[in-house]
Design a protein around this motif. Structure first.
Motif, PDB file in Angstrom:
ATOM      1  N   GLU A  41     -22.374 -36.034 -11.472  1.00 25.49           N
ATOM      2  CA  GLU A  41     -23.035 -35.220 -12.485  1.00 25.49           C
ATOM      3  C   GLU A  41     -24.554 -35.292 -12.333  1.00 25.49           C
ATOM      4  O   GLU A  41     -25.244 -34.274 -12.480  1.00 25.49           O
ATOM      5  CB  GLU A  41     -22.621 -35.676 -13.879  1.00 25.49           C
ATOM      6  N   TYR A  42     -25.063 -36.479 -12.019  1.00 24.18           N
ATOM      7  CA  TYR A  42     -26.502 -36.604 -11.816  1.00 24.18           C
ATOM      8  C   TYR A  42     -26.938 -36.008 -10.485  1.00 24.18           C
ATOM      9  O   TYR A  42     -28.076 -35.531 -10.362  1.00 24.18           O
ATOM     10  CB  TYR A  42     -26.929 -38.070 -11.948  1.00 24.18           C
ATOM     11  N   ARG A  43     -26.071 -36.012  -9.494  1.00 26.00           N
ATOM     12  CA  ARG A  43     -26.405 -35.317  -8.248  1.00 26.00           C
ATOM     13  C   ARG A  43     -26.537 -33.820  -8.487  1.00 26.00           C
ATOM     14  O   ARG A  43     -27.420 -33.160  -7.930  1.00 26.00           O
ATOM     15  CB  ARG A  43     -25.336 -35.591  -7.181  1.00 26.00           C
ATOM     16  N   ALA A  79     -33.932 -40.801 -12.807  1.00 26.49           N
ATOM     17  CA  ALA A  79     -34.875 -41.484 -11.917  1.00 26.49           C
ATOM     18  C   ALA A  79     -34.141 -42.169 -10.778  1.00 26.49           C
ATOM     19  O   ALA A  79     -34.564 -42.090  -9.609  1.00 26.49           O
ATOM     20  CB  ALA A  79     -35.694 -42.501 -12.711  1.00 26.49           C
ATOM     21  N   GLY A  80     -33.031 -42.833 -11.096  1.00 24.80           N
ATOM     22  CA  GLY A  80     -32.258 -43.500 -10.054  1.00 24.80           C
ATOM     23  C   GLY A  80     -31.689 -42.523  -9.054  1.00 24.80           C
ATOM     24  O   GLY A  80     -31.701 -42.772  -7.838  1.00 24.80           O
ATOM     25  N   SER A  81     -31.188 -41.390  -9.524  1.00 26.42           N
ATOM     26  CA  SER A  81     -30.613 -40.387  -8.629  1.00 26.42           C
ATOM     27  C   SER A  81     -31.678 -39.788  -7.721  1.00 26.42           C
ATOM     28  O   SER A  81     -31.449 -39.593  -6.521  1.00 26.42           O
ATOM     29  CB  SER A  81     -29.932 -39.291  -9.450  1.00 26.42           C
ATOM     30  N   LEU A  82     -32.851 -39.489  -8.260  1.00 31.71           N
ATOM     31  CA  LEU A  82     -33.943 -38.972  -7.438  1.00 31.71           C
ATOM     32  C   LEU A  82     -34.378 -39.998  -6.402  1.00 31.71           C
ATOM     33  O   LEU A  82     -34.658 -39.652  -5.245  1.00 31.71           O
ATOM     34  CB  LEU A  82     -35.124 -38.582  -8.324  1.00 31.71           C
ATOM     35  N   ALA A  83     -34.436 -41.270  -6.794  1.00 36.46           N
ATOM     36  CA  ALA A  83     -34.819 -42.322  -5.853  1.00 36.46           C
ATOM     37  C   ALA A  83     -33.786 -42.469  -4.739  1.00 36.46           C
ATOM     38  O   ALA A  83     -34.138 -42.665  -3.566  1.00 36.46           O
ATOM     39  CB  ALA A  83     -34.995 -43.644  -6.598  1.00 36.46           C
TER      40      ALA A  83
END
Length: 276
Positions: A41-43, A79-83
């Protein structure tokens, strides 16, 4: 569809309900839920942001209309997904009313954003420690980047600037030239691709609107499915429109995982993971 029609802004992604009501923040992070639908979902949210905006660089403020809409969990996982995609990301806790990012990532909160905003040093002086003429250390002049910005061990490319100690005048400091100069100094010296800023709920406090103007930051709004009232969400949009803030979209949080789309998702996951 309802949220998009009422708010007249694009829905960047939807995050379903997961976990238990008494789960800790750590229990809700994507790196601790890799076998669930949560990372996907975050992707999807990350992909929509990358294709709809220039989020590969810039400053983004995340807020909600009212408390308990899940914005801190959402911004932490975004933030974690972008990183994880390879971007260098700084996550700043500017919710000086009720800061939580230090609890999310298990960080010491004695030094943080308020340390920078109240430091006697100018932003271009904080990268190295200084000493007095007699060689002794000056306690007011020994603050370094490492004192305030912490790298997250479990996620490469993610750093967090916690809120720091409480202060009495958060709105004035967050909207000040000092705040703007610090953000500019951080960008120029530490070369982050993306800066995400967690802020208090907009209808309770003006901090996010003030920062959007002073920093020229774009807004990402979190709306909780089946909880956020229509009028509250619309008033949030109106307040940001009044200051001409750029709203890039809405994240619909805690959607019902029993709807048709998620049943189809579960079917495909079972199909690809079942080896029989």
């Amino acid at each position: 569809d309802e949220a998009s029609e009422i708010l007249k802004r694009p829905i960047l992604g939807s995050i379903s309900q997961y976990g238990k009501a008494n789960d800790s923040y750590a229990d809700r992070l994507i790196q601790n839920n890799m076998n669930s639908r949560l990372p996907d979902e975050y992707r999807i949210l990350r992909t929509n942001l990358l294709f709809s905006t220039e989020i590969s660089s810039g400053i983004y403020i995340v807020t909600s209309a009212i408390p308990n809409e899940g914005k801190t969990t959402v911004i932490s996982n975004l933030a974690g997904s972008l990183a994880l995609s390879g971007l260098h990301v700084l996550l700043i806790d500017a919710d000086l009313r009720k800061p939580q990012l230090h609890n999310v990532f298990g960080l010491d909160n004695s030094q943080g954003l308020t340390s920078l905003l109240t430091a006697s040093l100018a932003p271009n002086q904080i990268s190295t420690s200084s000493t007095l003429e007699n060689g002794a250390s000056d306690p007011a002049s020994t603050l370094t980047w490492q004192d305030t910005i912490k790298q997250i061990k479990d996620i490469n490319n993610l750093w967090v600037l916690p809120s720091g100690f409480p202060i009495d005048n958060p709105t004035e400091l967050l909207g000040s030239t000092i705040m703007k100069n610090w953000i500019q100094a951080i960008q120029e010296n530490l070369h982050f691709d993306v800066i995400l800023i967690d802020t208090p709920p907009l209808l309770g406090f003006p901090d996010s609107a003030v920062m959007s103007v002073s920093l020229g930051a774009k807004m990402i709004l979190v709306v909780r499915a089946n909880k956020t009232r229509h009028e509250a969400a619309k008033r949030m949009i109106e307040r940001l429109d009044q200051v001409q803030a750029e709203i890039i979209g809405i994240i619909l949080n805690q959607t019902n995982s029993r709807d048709e789309g998620y049943q189809a998702y579960d079917y495909y996951i079972d199909y690809y993971t079942n080896t029989t």
